[in-house]
Design an enzyme around this catalytic site. Sequence first.
Site, mmCIF file in Angstrom:
data_model
loop_
_atom_site.group_PDB
_atom_site.id
_atom_site.type_symbol
_atom_site.label_atom_id
_atom_site.label_comp_id
_atom_site.label_asym_id
_atom_site.label_seq_id
_atom_site.Cartn_x
_atom_site.Cartn_y
_atom_site.Cartn_z
ATOM 1 N N LYS A 276 0.791 -1.163 -0.072
ATOM 2 C CA LYS A 276 -0.010 0.035 0.109
ATOM 3 C C LYS A 276 0.885 1.149 -0.086
ATOM 4 O O LYS A 276 2.035 1.282 1.089
ATOM 5 C CB LYS A 276 -0.729 -0.155 1.279
ATOM 6 C CG LYS A 276 -1.708 1.144 1.293
ATOM 7 C CD LYS A 276 -2.932 1.003 2.472
ATOM 8 C CE LYS A 276 -2.405 1.325 3.733
ATOM 9 N NZ LYS A 276 -2.255 2.924 3.991
ATOM 10 N N ASP B 231 -3.462 4.266 -2.031
ATOM 11 C CA ASP B 231 -4.622 4.915 -0.967
ATOM 12 C C ASP B 231 -4.589 6.195 -0.934
ATOM 13 O O ASP B 231 -3.930 7.123 0.143
ATOM 14 C CB ASP B 231 -3.971 4.086 0.312
ATOM 15 C CG ASP B 231 -5.306 4.370 1.707
ATOM 16 O OD1 ASP B 231 -6.235 4.766 1.213
ATOM 17 O OD2 ASP B 231 -4.617 4.230 2.829
ATOM 18 N N LYS C 81 -7.444 8.137 -0.839
ATOM 19 C CA LYS C 81 -8.880 8.632 -0.437
ATOM 20 C C LYS C 81 -9.354 9.743 -1.140
ATOM 21 O O LYS C 81 -9.564 10.752 -0.489
ATOM 22 C CB LYS C 81 -8.724 8.756 1.113
ATOM 23 C CG LYS C 81 -8.271 7.738 1.807
ATOM 24 C CD LYS C 81 -8.424 7.607 3.061
ATOM 25 C CE LYS C 81 -8.034 6.556 4.106
ATOM 26 N NZ LYS C 81 -6.674 5.948 3.986
ATOM 27 N N ASP D 246 -13.732 14.766 -4.293
ATOM 28 C CA ASP D 246 -13.699 15.898 -4.915
ATOM 29 C C ASP D 246 -15.093 15.984 -5.933
ATOM 30 O O ASP D 246 -15.783 14.879 -5.619
ATOM 31 C CB ASP D 246 -12.668 16.199 -5.628
ATOM 32 C CG ASP D 246 -12.408 17.647 -5.831
ATOM 33 O OD1 ASP D 246 -13.014 18.495 -6.307
ATOM 34 O OD2 ASP D 246 -11.090 17.928 -5.784
ATOM 35 N N ILE D 247 -15.220 16.814 -6.770
ATOM 36 C CA ILE D 247 -16.319 16.822 -7.631
ATOM 37 C C ILE D 247 -16.216 15.678 -8.499
ATOM 38 O O ILE D 247 -15.243 15.326 -9.029
ATOM 39 C CB ILE D 247 -16.628 18.088 -8.300
ATOM 40 C CG1 ILE D 247 -15.116 18.451 -9.290
ATOM 41 C CG2 ILE D 247 -16.977 19.146 -7.559
ATOM 42 C CD1 ILE D 247 -15.554 19.809 -10.050
ATOM 43 N N PRO D 248 -17.296 15.251 -9.112
ATOM 44 C CA PRO D 248 -17.300 13.966 -9.919
ATOM 45 C C PRO D 248 -16.335 14.067 -10.920
ATOM 46 O O PRO D 248 -15.563 13.175 -11.210
ATOM 47 C CB PRO D 248 -18.784 13.926 -10.478
ATOM 48 C CG PRO D 248 -19.763 14.532 -9.573
ATOM 49 C CD PRO D 248 -18.884 15.798 -9.096
ATOM 50 N N THR E 1 -12.057 5.795 10.612
ATOM 51 C CA THR E 1 -12.080 5.036 12.134
ATOM 52 C C THR E 1 -11.658 6.193 13.144
ATOM 53 O O THR E 1 -12.075 5.960 14.152
ATOM 54 C CB THR E 1 -11.134 4.050 12.232
ATOM 55 O OG1 THR E 1 -10.106 4.191 11.757
ATOM 56 C CG2 THR E 1 -11.828 2.616 11.337
ATOM 57 N N ARG F 147 -3.214 -7.411 13.612
ATOM 58 C CA ARG F 147 -2.050 -7.837 14.622
ATOM 59 C C ARG F 147 -2.033 -9.075 14.800
ATOM 60 O O ARG F 147 -3.076 -9.816 15.082
ATOM 61 C CB ARG F 147 -2.330 -7.197 16.170
ATOM 62 C CG ARG F 147 -2.292 -5.352 16.018
ATOM 63 C CD ARG F 147 -1.025 -4.923 15.492
ATOM 64 N NE ARG F 147 -0.891 -3.632 15.501
ATOM 65 C CZ ARG F 147 -1.222 -2.621 14.509
ATOM 66 N NH1 ARG F 147 -1.531 -3.348 13.455
ATOM 67 N NH2 ARG F 147 -1.013 -1.429 14.504
ATOM 68 N N GLN G 62 -3.772 1.772 17.403
ATOM 69 C CA GLN G 62 -5.039 1.279 16.758
ATOM 70 C C GLN G 62 -5.868 0.816 18.056
ATOM 71 O O GLN G 62 -5.330 0.298 18.865
ATOM 72 C CB GLN G 62 -4.982 -0.058 15.816
ATOM 73 C CG GLN G 62 -4.023 0.311 14.582
ATOM 74 C CD GLN G 62 -4.875 1.042 13.470
ATOM 75 O OE1 GLN G 62 -5.865 1.531 13.591
ATOM 76 N NE2 GLN G 62 -4.345 0.985 12.263
ATOM 77 N N GLY H 67 0.597 -3.285 8.519
ATOM 78 C CA GLY H 67 1.645 -2.162 8.883
ATOM 79 C C GLY H 67 2.679 -2.589 9.838
ATOM 80 O O GLY H 67 3.423 -3.481 9.495
ATOM 81 N N ARG H 68 2.465 -2.107 11.010
ATOM 82 C CA ARG H 68 3.685 -2.082 11.982
ATOM 83 C C ARG H 68 3.904 -3.774 12.461
ATOM 84 O O ARG H 68 4.867 -3.978 12.759
ATOM 85 C CB ARG H 68 3.754 -1.272 12.992
ATOM 86 C CG ARG H 68 3.749 0.334 12.660
ATOM 87 C CD ARG H 68 3.036 1.254 13.715
ATOM 88 N NE ARG H 68 1.591 1.137 13.370
ATOM 89 C CZ ARG H 68 1.087 2.089 14.276
ATOM 90 N NH1 ARG H 68 1.555 2.956 15.189
ATOM 91 N NH2 ARG H 68 -0.477 1.928 13.909
HETATM 92 O O1 C5P Z 1 0.612 -0.105 11.489
HETATM 93 P P1 C5P Z 1 -0.692 -0.235 11.212
HETATM 94 O O2 C5P Z 1 -0.820 -1.714 11.094
HETATM 95 O O3 C5P Z 1 -1.411 0.386 12.145
HETATM 96 O O4 C5P Z 1 -0.869 0.541 9.826
HETATM 97 C C1 C5P Z 1 -2.339 0.414 9.200
HETATM 98 C C2 C5P Z 1 -2.331 0.827 7.746
HETATM 99 O O5 C5P Z 1 -3.741 0.935 7.293
HETATM 100 C C3 C5P Z 1 -1.810 2.538 7.834
HETATM 101 O O6 C5P Z 1 -1.267 2.658 6.710
HETATM 102 C C4 C5P Z 1 -3.248 3.191 7.983
HETATM 103 O O7 C5P Z 1 -2.956 4.619 7.591
HETATM 104 C C5 C5P Z 1 -3.900 2.245 7.508
HETATM 105 N N1 C5P Z 1 -5.553 2.489 7.855
HETATM 106 C C6 C5P Z 1 -5.808 2.181 8.959
HETATM 107 N N2 C5P Z 1 -7.253 2.402 9.468
HETATM 108 C C7 C5P Z 1 -8.247 2.701 8.549
HETATM 109 C C8 C5P Z 1 -7.771 3.036 7.429
HETATM 110 C C9 C5P Z 1 -6.327 2.997 6.783
HETATM 111 O O8 C5P Z 1 -5.102 1.885 10.092
HETATM 112 N N3 C5P Z 1 -9.472 2.876 8.995
#
Ligand code: C5P
Length: 235
Positions: free
Chosen positions: A31, A58, A60, A63-65, A114, A178, A187, A207-208
């Site tokens: 991503k 990603d 996101k 804007d206008i169509p 979120t 996780r 998170q 991610g992490r």
């Molecule tokens: O490190 P981690 O697993 O938390 O990263 C999750 C990834 O998903 C990040 O790039 C974060 O911006 C993205 N993301 C998220 N929650 C969302 C939408 C996107 O954690 N609702």
Amino acid sequence: MADIIVALDVPDAPEALRLVDRLGPELDFVKVGLELFTREGPDVVRRIQERGVRIFLDLKLHDIPNTVAAAVRSASGLGVELLTLHASGGRRMLEAAAGARDGSLALLAVTVLTSLDSDGLGEAWGRPEGANPSDEAPRLAGLAMECGIDGVVASAWEAGSIRRQIGSAASIVTPGIRLEGGAAHDQRRVATPSRAVQEGATHLVLGRAVTAAEDPQVALAAVRSEIAGAVGGVR
Ligand code: C5P
């Protein structure tokens, strides 16, 4: 089996490519988000693709169509597979985006961020009594599907109710993953890979849990083997 997408949450191309190389052949999908794309642009996308890795862009869009449709055409030209836009951009924007994508690009709707709770959403939408994200997210997912959008981004906690709303054909891309016992970081609503797949996720964003692991390649392999063993892991 569900796809595993590693989030390249790094500031620049050298760091992104170092991470891609470190993850090696276990990696096939990443991503690229606003931070990296804003700094490096399409060039970093091409350099990652040269390594045989697929891209979820990603951005996101909202804007206008006409503007969103043009951005979708630009992204189609980059050869990325997934692109995000906000469902709250409304029917005309969603339909214009769906009409502008080429066959190999799938569009994903972000329903409610979120980071927004009931008060924050109510304030933004002018509803002083508050607006419940867990009602609004499936409703917006349904709207996106009516407009020809291919899937949604949702936490594993909402994936089940969204799956019931949008049917079995649509993609559900789930961040906040996780491994059992791993740190949640910032998170709040995290889930294990197998839980996400059981709830109907078709793609997991890691991610992490992978990138901050002592050995990211081992962590990625662990996610892959957990998914392979999960009930519902086969699409
Ligand atoms: O490190 P981690 O697993 O938390 O990263 C999750 C990834 O998903 C990040 O790039 C974060 O911006 C993205 N993301 C998220 N929650 C969302 C939408 C996107 O954690 N609702």
